[in-house]
Design an enzyme around this catalytic site. Structure first.
Site, PDB file in Angstrom:
ATOM      1  N   SER A 137       0.868  -1.168   0.000  1.00  0.00           N
ATOM      2  CA  SER A 137       0.000   0.000   0.000  1.00  0.00           C
ATOM      3  C   SER A 137       0.908   1.221   0.000  1.00  0.00           C
ATOM      4  O   SER A 137       2.087   1.129   0.369  1.00  0.00           O
ATOM      5  CB  SER A 137      -0.886   0.000   1.249  1.00  0.00           C
ATOM      6  OG  SER A 137      -1.430   1.281   1.506  1.00  0.00           O
ATOM      7  N   TYR A 151      -0.921  -1.137  10.853  1.00  0.00           N
ATOM      8  CA  TYR A 151      -1.161  -1.505   9.447  1.00  0.00           C
ATOM      9  C   TYR A 151       0.001  -1.032   8.579  1.00  0.00           C
ATOM     10  O   TYR A 151       0.494  -1.786   7.727  1.00  0.00           O
ATOM     11  CB  TYR A 151      -2.473  -0.896   8.965  1.00  0.00           C
ATOM     12  CG  TYR A 151      -2.729  -1.129   7.488  1.00  0.00           C
ATOM     13  CD1 TYR A 151      -3.172  -2.366   7.031  1.00  0.00           C
ATOM     14  CD2 TYR A 151      -2.510  -0.114   6.560  1.00  0.00           C
ATOM     15  CE1 TYR A 151      -3.404  -2.587   5.679  1.00  0.00           C
ATOM     16  CE2 TYR A 151      -2.736  -0.328   5.204  1.00  0.00           C
ATOM     17  CZ  TYR A 151      -3.177  -1.569   4.767  1.00  0.00           C
ATOM     18  OH  TYR A 151      -3.389  -1.787   3.431  1.00  0.00           O
TER      19      TYR A 151
END
Length: 280
Positions: A137, A151
Site C-alpha cells: 500500500s 497496518y
C-alpha cells in the site's frame, strides 16, 4: 500473451483479488484462488472448472498453505505467477491497539504471504522461473497516517521482505514486485476488511479525524479503478522487465514523489551530521 500460465491469487473473494481473478479467467488463464470461505469465493468467482481452482485456505496456517500449493501443482502441473493479495486494514493508534490486535494484523498481512512464498519457492526454483507480486500500500512507503501505525508497519514489512526476496532469487530467473496501492474503489474500507481498535482513546484528535474520513468520506469516492489495476498487473506479469517497485494510482504516485523530495531535502540538510559519525 501466454495464457497457459498458472496464476495464484490469495484473498480472492473480494476487492482487487476478485477483480483480478475474474479478469484472468476472462482472458483465458488458468487460475487458482484462495479464500477463508470457499462458498463466498465460488459464489463470486465461479465453481471449480478445468480453468479455475478455488481453494479454502488459512494463510496463517503453514500446513494449510502447503496443502493448497501441492493441490494447485497436482491440478495444473505448475505455478507461474503468485499475487499475495490477502490482508486487512487495522485502525488504532499504537497505544490503543492491544498486543493481540497488532499480532493478528501481522499474522495475516505479513506471515500469510511468507507462508505462501516459502511453499511456492521449491517449484519456482525447479522451473527457474516465476513472478511474485506482493500487494502493499502507499502506507507501506509513507507512514504518516495517524491511527494506521500497525497496518503501516505490516505493509512496510511487505516492501522490506519483497526487496530481500528480489535479491535472493535474482540468479534463479524469478522476480519479486512490491505493489503500492493508492485508494481504489473496492470494499477495503468496509466492514470485514477494516477493523477498528477495541479500545479507543478520545485524546487522539488526529487519529479520530482520519478515522472518520476513512469511514464516512472516502468509501465510494476512491479515485482508483480496480479493473484497470488488474489489467496493469497482468500486463506487468507478462513483461520481461518486471519492476521491483510498482506504484498504482495517481494518488500513490504523488505521495511517493512528495516523500522522496522530503527525503532529499533532509539528506541535504543533515549531510554534515551524517558524515560526522565516521571514524576519521
Amino acid at each position: 500473451m501466454d495464457t497457459n500460465k498458472v496464476s495464484l491469487v490469495t484473498g480472492a473473494s473480494k476487492g482487487l483479488g476478485l477483480t483480478l481473478v475474474k479478469k484472468l479467467l476472462t482472458a483465458g488463464y488458468k487460475v487458482a484462488a484462495t479464500s477463508r470461505d470457499l462458498n463466498t469465493l465460488t459464489s463470486e468467482a465461479g465453481d471449480r472448472s478445468e480453468q479455475f481452482l478455488p481453494l479454502e485456505t488459512t494463510l496463517t496456517d503453514d500446513g494449510s498453505v502447503a496443502h493448497a500449493i501441492s493441490t494447485i501443482v497436482n491440478t495444473f502441473g505448475t505455478i507461474d505467477v503468485v499475487v499475495n493479495n490477502a490482508g486487512y486494514g487495522q485502525l488504532g493508534t499504537l497505544e490503543e491497539l492491544s498486543d493481540d490486535e497488532a499480532r493478528k494484523n501481522f499474522e495475516v498481512n505479513v506471515f500469510g504471504s511468507l507462508n505462501v512464498i516459502r511453499n511456492v519457492m521449491p517449484y519456482f526454483r525447479k522451473n527457474k522461473s516465476g513472478a511474485f507480486f506482493n500487494i502493499s500500500s502507499i502506507a507501506g512507503f509513507l507512514g504518516t497516517f495517524p491511527g494506521w501505525g500497525v497496518y503501516n508497519a505490516t505493509k512496510f514489512a511487505v516492501a522490506g521482505f519483497t526487496e530481500a526476496l528480489s535479491a535472493e532469487v535474482k540468479s534463479l530467473g524469478i522476480t519479486a514486485t512490491v505493489v503500492y496501492l493508492g485508494y481504489f474503489k473496492t470494499n477495503f474500507l468496509l466492514k470485514g476488511s477494516l477493523r477498528l481498535a477495541e479500545k479507543s482513546i478520545a485524546e487522539y484528535k488526529e487519529a479520530r479525524e482520519l478515522e472518520t474520513i476513512h469511514q464516512e468520506q472516502i468509501p465510494g469516492n476512491q479515485p482508483g479503478d480496480p479493473e484497470k489495476a488488474a489489467s496493469v498487473l497482468i500486463q506487468v506479469a507478462e513483461s520481461d522487465q518486471r519492476p521491483l517497485h510498482l506504484f498504482l494510482g495517481t494518488d500513490a504516485l504523488n505521495m511517493a514523489k512528495n516523500k522522496i523530495e522530503t527525503l532529499k531535502e533532509q539528506l541535504t540538510a543533515n549531510e554534515q551530521l551524517s558524515k560526522s559519525t565516521d571514524f576519521v
